[in-house]
Each structure stands twice: as C-alpha cells, then as structure tokens.
Design a protein around this motif. Structure first.
Motif, PDB file in Angstrom:
ATOM      1  N   PHE A  12       0.815  -1.212   0.000  1.00  0.00           N
ATOM      2  CA  PHE A  12       0.000   0.000   0.000  1.00  0.00           C
ATOM      3  C   PHE A  12       0.851   1.265   0.000  1.00  0.00           C
ATOM      4  CE2 PHE A  12       0.466  -1.560   4.326  1.00  0.00           C
ATOM      5  CZ  PHE A  12       0.978  -0.465   5.003  1.00  0.00           C
ATOM      6  N   ALA A  13       2.076   1.181   0.577  1.00  0.00           N
ATOM      7  CA  ALA A  13       2.941   2.365   0.611  1.00  0.00           C
ATOM      8  C   ALA A  13       3.498   2.715  -0.765  1.00  0.00           C
ATOM      9  CB  ALA A  13       4.087   2.143   1.594  1.00  0.00           C
ATOM     10  N   GLU A  14       3.260   1.840  -1.763  1.00  0.00           N
ATOM     11  CA  GLU A  14       3.715   2.141  -3.121  1.00  0.00           C
ATOM     12  C   GLU A  14       2.687   2.939  -3.907  1.00  0.00           C
ATOM     13  OE1 GLU A  14       6.777   1.400  -4.064  1.00  0.00           O
ATOM     14  OE2 GLU A  14       7.063   0.565  -2.052  1.00  0.00           O
ATOM     15  N   THR A  15       1.628   3.361  -3.255  1.00  0.00           N
ATOM     16  CA  THR A  15       0.588   4.121  -3.941  1.00  0.00           C
ATOM     17  C   THR A  15       1.160   5.375  -4.595  1.00  0.00           C
ATOM     18  OG1 THR A  15      -1.509   5.285  -3.649  1.00  0.00           O
ATOM     19  CG2 THR A  15       0.040   5.386  -1.831  1.00  0.00           C
ATOM     20  N   SER A  16       0.500   5.790  -5.654  1.00  0.00           N
ATOM     21  CA  SER A  16       0.913   7.024  -6.327  1.00  0.00           C
ATOM     22  C   SER A  16       0.062   8.211  -5.908  1.00  0.00           C
ATOM     23  CB  SER A  16       0.803   6.846  -7.850  1.00  0.00           C
ATOM     24  OG  SER A  16      -0.537   6.527  -8.217  1.00  0.00           O
ATOM     25  N   ALA A  17      -0.688   8.050  -4.814  1.00  0.00           N
ATOM     26  CA  ALA A  17      -1.537   9.142  -4.329  1.00  0.00           C
ATOM     27  C   ALA A  17      -0.693  10.390  -4.111  1.00  0.00           C
ATOM     28  CB  ALA A  17      -2.221   8.744  -3.026  1.00  0.00           C
ATOM     29  N   PRO A  18      -1.005  11.509  -4.761  1.00  0.00           N
ATOM     30  CA  PRO A  18      -0.135  12.694  -4.697  1.00  0.00           C
ATOM     31  C   PRO A  18       0.056  13.224  -3.280  1.00  0.00           C
ATOM     32  CG  PRO A  18      -1.755  12.904  -6.466  1.00  0.00           C
ATOM     33  CD  PRO A  18      -2.145  11.704  -5.661  1.00  0.00           C
ATOM     34  N   GLY A  19      -1.020  13.202  -2.493  1.00  0.00           N
ATOM     35  CA  GLY A  19      -0.905  13.719  -1.136  1.00  0.00           C
ATOM     36  C   GLY A  19       0.090  12.928  -0.308  1.00  0.00           C
ATOM     37  N   TYR A  20      -0.034  11.609  -0.359  1.00  0.00           N
ATOM     38  CA  TYR A  20       0.885  10.773   0.412  1.00  0.00           C
ATOM     39  C   TYR A  20       2.307  10.906  -0.101  1.00  0.00           C
ATOM     40  CZ  TYR A  20       3.256   6.684   2.239  1.00  0.00           C
ATOM     41  OH  TYR A  20       4.180   5.856   2.836  1.00  0.00           O
ATOM     42  N   ARG A  21       2.475  10.887  -1.413  1.00  0.00           N
ATOM     43  CA  ARG A  21       3.809  10.969  -1.990  1.00  0.00           C
ATOM     44  C   ARG A  21       4.493  12.286  -1.618  1.00  0.00           C
ATOM     45  NH1 ARG A  21       4.261   6.320  -2.853  1.00  0.00           N
ATOM     46  NH2 ARG A  21       6.154   6.883  -1.744  1.00  0.00           N
ATOM     47  N   ALA A  22       3.712  13.363  -1.541  1.00  0.00           N
ATOM     48  CA  ALA A  22       4.287  14.663  -1.208  1.00  0.00           C
ATOM     49  C   ALA A  22       4.726  14.726   0.248  1.00  0.00           C
ATOM     50  CB  ALA A  22       3.277  15.765  -1.505  1.00  0.00           C
ATOM     51  N   LEU A  23       4.017  14.013   1.125  1.00  0.00           N
ATOM     52  CA  LEU A  23       4.302  14.105   2.553  1.00  0.00           C
ATOM     53  C   LEU A  23       5.277  13.053   3.058  1.00  0.00           C
ATOM     54  CD1 LEU A  23       0.697  14.778   3.920  1.00  0.00           C
ATOM     55  CD2 LEU A  23       2.539  16.428   3.669  1.00  0.00           C
ATOM     56  N   ALA A  24       5.347  11.905   2.383  1.00  0.00           N
ATOM     57  CA  ALA A  24       6.085  10.764   2.922  1.00  0.00           C
ATOM     58  C   ALA A  24       7.532  11.091   3.251  1.00  0.00           C
ATOM     59  CB  ALA A  24       6.015   9.594   1.943  1.00  0.00           C
ATOM     60  N   GLY A  25       8.181  11.897   2.421  1.00  0.00           N
ATOM     61  CA  GLY A  25       9.587  12.199   2.637  1.00  0.00           C
ATOM     62  C   GLY A  25       9.873  12.989   3.893  1.00  0.00           C
ATOM     63  N   LEU A  26       8.839  13.560   4.507  1.00  0.00           N
ATOM     64  CA  LEU A  26       9.033  14.344   5.718  1.00  0.00           C
ATOM     65  C   LEU A  26       9.084  13.486   6.971  1.00  0.00           C
ATOM     66  CD1 LEU A  26       6.473  17.218   4.995  1.00  0.00           C
ATOM     67  CD2 LEU A  26       8.952  17.251   4.598  1.00  0.00           C
ATOM     68  N   PHE A  27       8.843  12.195   6.835  1.00  0.00           N
ATOM     69  CA  PHE A  27       8.662  11.357   8.012  1.00  0.00           C
ATOM     70  C   PHE A  27       9.714  10.256   8.064  1.00  0.00           C
ATOM     71  CE2 PHE A  27       4.645  13.322   7.070  1.00  0.00           C
ATOM     72  CZ  PHE A  27       4.191  13.712   8.320  1.00  0.00           C
ATOM     73  N   PRO A  28      10.057   9.779   9.275  1.00  0.00           N
ATOM     74  CA  PRO A  28      11.070   8.723   9.410  1.00  0.00           C
ATOM     75  C   PRO A  28      10.504   7.365   9.026  1.00  0.00           C
ATOM     76  CG  PRO A  28      10.189   9.292  11.555  1.00  0.00           C
ATOM     77  CD  PRO A  28       9.585  10.272  10.579  1.00  0.00           C
ATOM     78  N   ALA A  29      11.371   6.502   8.528  1.00  0.00           N
ATOM     79  CA  ALA A  29      10.983   5.137   8.167  1.00  0.00           C
ATOM     80  C   ALA A  29      11.437   4.210   9.282  1.00  0.00           C
ATOM     81  CB  ALA A  29      11.604   4.735   6.829  1.00  0.00           C
ATOM     82  N   GLY A  30      10.508   3.811  10.135  1.00  0.00           N
ATOM     83  CA  GLY A  30      10.863   3.021  11.303  1.00  0.00           C
ATOM     84  C   GLY A  30      11.492   1.695  10.979  1.00  0.00           C
ATOM     85  N   ARG A  31      11.076   1.074   9.871  1.00  0.00           N
ATOM     86  CA  ARG A  31      11.615  -0.248   9.531  1.00  0.00           C
ATOM     87  C   ARG A  31      13.068  -0.171   9.097  1.00  0.00           C
ATOM     88  NH1 ARG A  31       7.735  -3.742   5.789  1.00  0.00           N
ATOM     89  NH2 ARG A  31       7.884  -1.903   4.444  1.00  0.00           N
ATOM     90  N   MET A  32      13.531   1.015   8.673  1.00  0.00           N
ATOM     91  CA  MET A  32      14.915   1.158   8.231  1.00  0.00           C
ATOM     92  C   MET A  32      15.881   1.154   9.416  1.00  0.00           C
ATOM     93  SD  MET A  32      14.397   1.213   5.050  1.00  0.00           S
ATOM     94  CE  MET A  32      16.033   1.627   4.442  1.00  0.00           C
ATOM     95  N   GLY A  33      15.476   1.784  10.527  1.00  0.00           N
ATOM     96  CA  GLY A  33      16.316   1.796  11.716  1.00  0.00           C
ATOM     97  C   GLY A  33      17.597   2.583  11.566  1.00  0.00           C
ATOM     98  N   ALA A  34      17.684   3.465  10.583  1.00  0.00           N
ATOM     99  CA  ALA A  34      18.896   4.247  10.376  1.00  0.00           C
ATOM    100  C   ALA A  34      18.958   5.391  11.382  1.00  0.00           C
ATOM    101  CB  ALA A  34      18.926   4.793   8.954  1.00  0.00           C
ATOM    102  N   ALA A  35      20.169   5.921  11.594  1.00  0.00           N
ATOM    103  CA  ALA A  35      20.348   7.016  12.545  1.00  0.00           C
ATOM    104  C   ALA A  35      19.512   8.230  12.149  1.00  0.00           C
ATOM    105  CB  ALA A  35      21.828   7.383  12.636  1.00  0.00           C
ATOM    106  N   ALA A  36      19.445   8.500  10.846  1.00  0.00           N
ATOM    107  CA  ALA A  36      18.654   9.646  10.380  1.00  0.00           C
ATOM    108  C   ALA A  36      17.182   9.464  10.720  1.00  0.00           C
ATOM    109  CB  ALA A  36      18.840   9.818   8.876  1.00  0.00           C
ATOM    110  N   ASP A  37      16.689   8.236  10.634  1.00  0.00           N
ATOM    111  CA  ASP A  37      15.287   7.984  10.969  1.00  0.00           C
ATOM    112  C   ASP A  37      15.059   8.136  12.473  1.00  0.00           C
ATOM    113  OD1 ASP A  37      14.109   7.260   8.365  1.00  0.00           O
ATOM    114  OD2 ASP A  37      15.608   5.678   8.435  1.00  0.00           O
TER     115      ASP A  37
END
Length: 999
Positions: free
Chosen positions: A404-429
C-alpha cells in the motif's frame, strides 16, 4: 441544525468513505487476506450451519468468492474441529448479512457500523464534550473520510465494532450523574470487547475502572459492587467458554502459529519493550505505518488530547474516562501488539480508541474555530489519499496489505519524505523520530497552555511554566533516545554474563559498592573540616541528595540542592554553604585530573585534550576565589587533609570501575581504572543529560579502548558502571532526603518536647461560683442542613456545669432554609455570604465565642450525627481545669453505623495524626470538640476546607493539654457529606506540613 442532523450527516460521509473500499483487493489475486477469510468463513458457518466449525467450509472451498488463491492455514485442530483463532463476536454480527448476501453484504454491514460509529462520536462530543453540534459533525466527518477509519469500515476486522463499543462505554462512564444505568450500559459494552478481540481487554478495564470510580464517589456503592459481580461472572463465562471451545484461555490456543510457543506468545516470544517504545510516536509519524503521512489531520491529535486534559466545566465528566481509555488503547498498540501496524493500512491497532481522540480535536476546535479551515484542508488531503489508494487497489494497483505504501496518491507521496521510516532503523530515521516527537509535544504543550489560559489561569503563571515544560520535554526525549541507542549498541549477553559473575561473587560486589559509598563519606568528612557547624550525617545527606538529583536533572542542576540541604538541616549559613560547596567541587575536579594525569598522562591528554586543562584552570581559579571568601567567613581553607580526603574519594570510586572490568573478564590495572574514571567524569562536566548519560559512556568506552579493550566491551563496561552508580545515587539520594532528621522536606511530626501552652496562656482552674455567668458556647457549622439543624439546636441542654448554654449556627452560605429554621429553633445565626468551607465556619464560631468571653466553647456538626445532649461530658475536663482541648471520640464510645470505607479511612488518618502529634489520639476526624478560652483564642485553622487534623496539630504543638471523652455517633439520615478523599488529602496534608514547618 440539531444534533441528530449533524450526526446523520457525519454518518453518511463515513458510510460513503467506507464503501469506497468495498471492491479494493487485500493482496494480489485475493479480495481478502490475512485474518479476513477466517472471520467471513466463521460468519458463513454461523449463518448456514449454526456452529463455529470451519472444516466443511474449507473443504468445500467456500472461501473462493472472497479469497481466490489458496487459503493460508491459521488453525490447528481442536478436538477434531477446525476453528478460527479469532474471537467470534464480529462473525456473529456479520452472520445474517453473510448468509443473505455473501461477502459483499458482510462488508456493507461493516460500513453501516462505521456510520454508527461516526454518529456515536458526534453524540459523545456534543453531549459529553460540550461541543456545538455543527462543529462536532464537521470534525467527525473530516476524520471519518480518511485513514484509518474509512478503510476499516469495510475491511473485515473487529476494529470498527470495538470502537463503537468503546464510544458507548465511554459515553456511559462519563454521564454527568453516575448511576446504576450508566454502569450497566458501560458494563454491557465492556463485556462485548473481549468477544471482539482479547487485545481489547486493557481498554475495557480502563473504561470500566473509571466508570466504577466515578459511581463510587457519587455514592453508588451498591451499584458498583453489583456491576463488579456481573463483570466477574461475565469474565468467568468468557474463560470457561474458551477452555471448552478453543482449549485455552484465549482463541489463540487454536492458532497453528502458537502450537509450539503457546498462546501467550501472540505478543512475541522475546519482546523488545524498550524498542517498542518508539511506537508511541511512530504510530503517528512513521512513513509507511503512521497516521499523519496518510491523513495529515491527525497532526491535531496531541493538541486535542491536551485540550481535553485541562479541567473545564463543559467536559468535566468526560475528561478522565476519555484520557484513561485512550491511554490504555495507545499503550496496548505500542507495547502489546506483535507489530506496530498489524496488517492493512496504518492504524489498525489504535482504531478502537481513535474516535476518542477525534472528540478531543472537536473540543479543541470548539475553543478556536479558526482551526476548522486548516483541519478541513488536511482532511481533504487525507480523504483524497484514501480514495486514490482504494481505486488503485480495486483496479490492479498496489493492494491494501502487500504494498500500500507504493501508492501514487499525490498527497501521500508529497508528505512521505518528511517522516522517518521506522523499519529502516537508520540514525537519520531515529533523529527524525525525535524531531517529530518534539514537534508533537510542542503542539500538545501549546494547546494545554492555551486551554489553561482560556480556563482563567493567569498568563504569567503559564509563561513561567513554559520554559520548564519545554526543557523537561527536550531532556526526556534526548535521554530516552540516548538510552535506547546505548542499549542497541551493547551486547546484552555480555552484560548478562557479567551480572551473573557479579552475583556469584558477593564479597567482591560488596567491596565495589562499599568503596563507592565510602567515597562520598570521605567527601562529607572533608566538608565538615571546612564547616565545623555541619555534622557528618547532614554533610553526607546533602552530598547524596545532590548526587541523586544530578541523576534526574540535566546540566548538573542537583548541585544547588546540596547547599539547600545543608542550610535547611543544620545551623550553617547560606554564604558558608555555597562557598564551601564551590571550593570543594573545584578541588574535586582538579584532584581528579591530577590523579588521571599521573596514572596515564598520554591517554588522558589524547582523550580530553587541551580543553580539560583549560577547564581545570578555570575551575581552580573559581574554587580559589570562593575558598578565600570562605576563609574570611570561617577562618578555614581547604588544606592538605581536605585534599587528601578528596583524592581518597576518587581512588575509592575507581575501585568500582576496576571491579566491573574484572566481571567482564578484563585484566584492568588500578592506574588504568583511574584514567578511565578521570576521562568519564571530565566529560560529565559538560553533560546536558541527567547523570551525563551518553557522555559518560562515550568517554569511558574511549578510555578503555585506549588501553586495549574492544570498543563494544568497553561500552558494556561503561554502561554497567554508570548504571550501578545511577542505582546507588537514586536510592541513596531518596534516603538522604529524610535521613537523618530533620529531613530535607521538613518535619512531619511535632517535636518530642513541647511548651506548656495551657499554663503559659492561662489554662483555667476549676470554675468558681463567681464565673457561673460566663456561658458555654456550642456552635454548629451548617451548609444546606435544613432537614436536621432545628432538631440539633433543640436537643442542646440549657446549661452545663452551672453555666448557661448559648447555641450558635454558623450558616456557611446555605441555599436552603437552614438559617431561618435555626432562628426559629432558638439559635443565634452567623451568616456567611457564600459557601467558604468548614474550616472557615469553625474560625467564625471560635471568634464569636471568644468575643462572648465563654467559659468553654464547643462545636459539632449540624447534620445530627453527634448528640448535643452530650455537651456536658465534652466541656467538663475544661471547666475542671484538666484540659484545654477535648475531642469526643466515636471509637471510644458507641458508633451506631458507619460505612466500612469511611471507618477504614478514619483508622488510617487517625493513625497518621497520632504519629504526627505524639499523643494518644483515637479519633482524629471527630466532629465534636471543645476548647478552653485560651485555646480558642490561640487556635489557628490555616485553610477553609476543613479543621480536623490541623486544629489538633496546632493546639498540641502550642502545648495545650489534650483529652478525649467517649461519645455516641449516628450516621447522617439526610444530605451528603462534602468529604471526598482525593480533595481532602490534597487540602489537609500540605496544611499539616505548613503547620509543622512554619516559615
């Protein structure tokens, strides 16, 4: 427009938004997936066969219309039957629709439940939250149109049904007047929750506990006990049914995933609860599984919760039920759920309580209507994202479960980059999670402060609190992130092995802890050499109080408490305490750096560099200046003995480092232990976090690495040493607050030796014939006691001991005919313009009696619980000159009736008062008392709420003679007691403390 109209409008929007997902696919090649087919198969079995057994439906491929691919096995046979490992109530609700119209009708039935949920949420916001209907309708519709409430309106999970039950339960639990009906409605809704899913038990427990507590406080004891019995029976039925049908305490006993690990492993076989704490914020801001990236309107959730948390007449009854239930659901999702998000689009684990958060946002918007515009814009963006995803999932695009996170919904795509990806576990996240936590916390604090201002709290008080709240939030988040990071870097097995070794060497453990404790006694001894007026016990206490506080507060802010403790608990002055503290702490730093330089000059220089040398020079100069000032005040300087004790303290602390390293199998030399300690403590000079956590570990690990210890092992040693120090500091610091006496918090008891106040202030001798004209005054504090006051006045004797009796009623702002009936019965009436409280009424009565030059003054309640005819026995000890202050003891006499909880409260509070005043008090809360003229003149009642404990502490503290006489007690036949335990303790305990510790 009416509440009904707006509730229907919100319900309509929720229905449409939910039905938009009816055709969406859960996975590629399957309309439903995960648990959904099992819910639908159970509903089908109930609708057609009337049982829960799924073997025949699975054998007949009855799942093919809604799950076109082979069915994943979720069940293990139980007694030859194949059962769904999911609680059956959702299937029961869907069974009629499934039997009549198949999976489409079942999903449509769920959409109807979503509509009912929206309508119920509007009702809750209006009826319990005080929100205008149109505001509630708009806010609820805004959230119902997006993730996650809309998707779960057709996805076959019990979330929406559970949320509806929760809204009903909270609505019943927050009734303005708690009673039997509300308890029964709440209980019915609560009983339904475990049958929808055992994971909802914490939510059910929270809402029911609050409902019972409110009803109990309102006097509905029988209703509470009866409801408790019903819930106990319902719980027994639940457990017995599960044992009989599923072969375990929960349905998970029938799940094939848990046949080897047991049904309780549903929460994980080795849960990382510290790691799961990240979900507390991640549930909102995670890039894929958080709510805000999909529906930005949820950004208002923390602010809405904060708005409800502020006391307000409009939502007074809703406040506690909503907050407690929401917290229970959120904590369950964070720490108990096996995954943060479950399957499907985000928010599944919190849907059960999200409507309560929506009510909070409605309360927020009700106060500040300008928020509607940004909320509507954010809601439109979220609704668009949901509708876009639903269309894609229905037409071959990303599905609701797989990608579902692969959706092309413009609203989600525009906002997603502002948020951390918990599954990545990187220091930046991780940093992104902290930043978002601070932002959301800031929004919550802002809403809370603004709501407090709206409620009438002065702006100056709010502004004074804002910096401390912000600092506390930053420190808490930073410290939590550092602890989580350190724990992730350390090999837990290595630490457990070292702890196991330490446990097997009790003498070595005692040596390490004893050496660390001895270090602070050495510092205390050094302090007493500088300040002869400071005893060793109080010096040690002050040092340990500061030590404990430094492990709780940032920036080493515990140090001022060392000075405060020394001054408040000894004869030392502020100037001497401050100057000696700075001088000694400066000597501490210089001596440590000298020891570290001698033990390992190269290592220490490489680690701390020139900045440490510069800092040492500055600290030494500062210490020298304060030492000179101290010499002018006391004639003493930190000489060789003080420096020797300081050096010994550091060497004793190094023993702990040396011993911990040995438990990890390291052959660390004494000199190396001193270098490690010097590096770690030097780094703490600039520590921002409590106890210098993070900086201590980093510096100590670097020092250990410099002497050849692997970095991960060095970090484990440093963390173990620091954890040991922290545990000691917190325990010793807490004990040092109260030991030795006097404690830092002041006195909690009267001194053992008291003045003879009665003799000093004129305790009367036995009354002579010449004083027979002086009256005995009996006054009755009264508030809305029209049903009893006249009878109590008439029962008072005309004279006692040859003295005439004057009866006075102190009318404390009654709203009924108390004053009129008291006058008709023959009493004088002193009237308060408004209700000021029992303490204020007693003050007024005492003052009136003193003006009348009474031979004795007595008072009792006007509610008929005490017998005025027993006045003679109350005042005789005073008229005979034996006592100044007499209390009628119910427990030494005859108690006709008293509620068990009130009797218990009286016993506990009386024991506390007896300990406090060091006297044989048997009834600390009696409402029948008498005072001599001197005691009445000297009595001080410091607050308006009550008088019971404070009057006794005051008069016995002034040395007046105390006595008790037995009396009878009858429980009131009308009216309600004003006493509420929480408010009573909040008023009484601080007042007693202030009397014991006058400024």
């Amino acid at each position: 427009m009416s509440l009904r109209t707006w509730a229907c409008a919100a319900a309509g929007i929720a229905l449409v938004a939910a039905l938009a997902g009816l055709g969406s696919r859960a996975a590629y090649g399957a309309r439903t997936s995960g648990d959904e087919p099992y819910y639908l198969l159970t509903a089908l079995s109930l609708g057609t066969d009337g049982d829960l057994e799924l073997g025949d439906e699975i054998a007949d491929d009855a799942y093919r219309p809604f799950h076109e691919i082979p069915l994943d096995q979720q069940s293990a046979p139980v007694g030859g039957r194949l059962l769904s490992p999911h609680d059956p109530l959702l299937a029961v609700l869907l069974a009629p629709a499934m039997a009549l119209g198949g999976w489409v009708a079942a999903k449509a039935a769920l959409a109807v439940l979503a509509a009912l949920l929206a309508a119920g949420t509007v009702w809750l916001a209006v009826r319990r939250g005080g929100v205008t209907p149109w505001v509630a309708g708009v806010v609820v519709a805004s959230f119902a149109a997006g993730v996650p409430l809309a998707p779960y309106g057709t996805q076959v999970y019990p979330e929406v049904a559970a949320a509806l039950a929760t809204v009903v339960a909270v609505g019943a639990a927050s009734a303005p007047r708690p009673g039997r009906r509300g308890l029964l409605v709440a209980a019915a809704a609560v009983v339904a929750l475990p049958w929808l899913g055992v994971k909802y038990v914490p939510v059910a427990a929270a809402v029911m506990a609050v409902a019972a507590w409110r009803a109990w406080r309102a006097g509905g004891r029988r209703a509470v006990l009866g409801t408790a019995a019903l819930l106990t029976a319902a719980g027994a039925v639940y457990l017995a049914a599960h044992q009989a049908i599923w072969g375990g305490w929960t349905v998970y006993a029938a799940g094939d995933h848990f046949t080897a690990t047991g049904e309780l492993s549903v929460v994980g076989t080795a849960p990382d609860y510290l790691g799961r704490a990240r979900r507390l914020v991640g549930l909102l801001v995670d890039r894929e599984h958080g709510l805000i990236p999909w529906a930005p309107a949820w950004l208002a959730l923390p602010a809405g919760v904060a708005a409800v948390a502020v006391r307000s007449a409009t939502h007074a009854a809703l406040r506690l039920p909503l907050l407690a239930t929401l917290a229970a659901g959120w904590l369950t999702a964070a720490f108990v759920a096996l995954t943060m998000h479950g399957w499907w689009v985000p928010g599944r684990q919190v849907v059960v309580v999200l409507p309560l958060a929506v009510v909070g946002v409605a309360v927020l918007v009700e106060r500040w209507r300008w928020l509607l515009a940004p909320l509507a814009a954010a809601s439109a963006l979220g609704a668009t994202s949901w509708l876009w995803l639903a269309r894609e999932a229905a037409s071959g695009g990303p599905t609701l479960i797989v990608d579902f996170a692969e959706t092309s919904a413009p609203g989600y795509r525009a906002l997603a980059g502002l948020f951390p990806a918990g599954r990545m576990g990187a220091a930046a996240d991780d940093r992104g999670l902290v930043i978002w936590a601070l932002l959301l916390g800031g929004l919550a604090v802002t809403a809370w402060l603004a709501s407090r201002a709206e409620a009438g709290v002065p702006a100056a008080r709010l502004l004074r609190r804002l910096p401390s709240v912000a600092i506390a939030a930053v420190v808490a988040v930073t410290t939590g992130a550092l602890v989580a990071g350190l724990v992730r870097l350390v090999d837990g097995r290595e630490v457990l092995g070292a702890l196991h070794t330490a446990a097997g060497q009790p003498l070595a453990l005692m040596l390490a802890l004893g050496s660390f404790a001895a270090a602070f006694w050495a510092r205390a001894l050094a302090w007493t050499r500088l300040l002869p007026g400071l005893g060793l016990g109080q010096a040690s206490a002050a040092i340990h109080v500061a030590l404990g506080a430094n492990h709780v507060l940032p920036l080493r802010l515990g140090e001022p408490l060392r000075i405060v403790s020394a001054v408040r608990r000894s004869s030392v002055g502020w100037t001497e305490a401050a100057a000696s503290t700075v001088a000694l702490r400066s000597a501490d730093v210089v001596v440590l750096l000298v020891l570290g330089g001698v033990a390992g000059p190269t290592v220490l220089w490489d680690l701390v560099g020139a900045w440490a040398l510069g800092a040492a020079v500055v600290v030494a100069a500062l210490g020298a200046g304060f030492a000179v000032h101290l010499r002018r005040r006391t004639g003493r300087l930190p000489g060789a003995p003080v420096l020797a004790l300081t050096g010994a303290a550091w060497l004793l602390e190094a023993v702990l480092v040396w011993q911990c390293a040995r438990w990890f199998g390291l052959d660390l030399g004494p000199a190396e232990a001193v270098v490690v300690l010097a590096a770690a403590v030097s780094a703490q000079l600039l520590a921002l976090t409590p106890g210098g956590i993070g900086t201590y570990e980093a510096a100590a690990a670097a020092a250990l690495a410099a002497v050849g210890v692997p970095l991960t092992t060095g970090l484990a040693v440093a963390l173990t040493v620091h954890a040991t120090k922290t545990a000691y500091s917190l325990v010793a610091g807490a004990l040092a607050v109260v030991i030795p006496t006097p404690g830092l918090l002041g006195r909690w008891r009267l001194p053992a030796t008291l003045p003879d106040g009665g003799a000093a202030m004129g305790r009367p001798a036995a009354a002579g014939a010449a004083e027979r004209h002086r009256p005995v005054v009996l006054f009755l504090p009264a508030h809305d006691e029209e049903g009893t006051v006249a009878d109590v006045v008439r029962r008072a004797p005309a004279q006692v001991g040859g003295h005439p009796v004057e009866v006075v009623v102190v009318d404390d702002g009654s709203r009924d005919r108390t004053a009129v009936l008291a006058r008709h019965a023959g009493a004088h009436v002193l009237a308060h313009d408004a209700n000021r409280g029992l303490g204020a009424a007693v003050r007024s009565g005492l003052a009136w009696a003193v003006e009348r030059k009474a031979a004795a003054v007595a008072f009792c309640d006007a509610d008929g619980e005490y017998d005025p005819a027993q006045l003679d026995r109350l005042v005789q000890p005073i008229l005979c000159g034996r006592a100044d202050y007499v209390v009628g003891s119910r427990f030494a006499g005859d108690v006709e009736r008293m509620h068990p909880h009130r009797r218990l409260g009286n016993i506990v509070l009386t024991a506390w008062l007896r300990w406090t005043v060091r006297a044989g008090v048997t009834d600390g809360q009696s409402g029948y008392r008498a005072l001599s003229p001197a005691a009445a003149s000297a009595a001080t009642i410091p607050h308006d709420y009550n008088y019971a404990q404070v009057l006794t502490v005051d008069l016995l503290g002034k040395g007046f003679a105390y006595a008790e006489v037995p009396i009878t007690y009858a429980f009131r036949s009308s009216g309600d007691s004003f006493v509420r335990l929480g408010r009573y303790l909040r008023a009484v305990i601080p007042a007693v403390w202030r009397q014991l510790n006058p400024a």
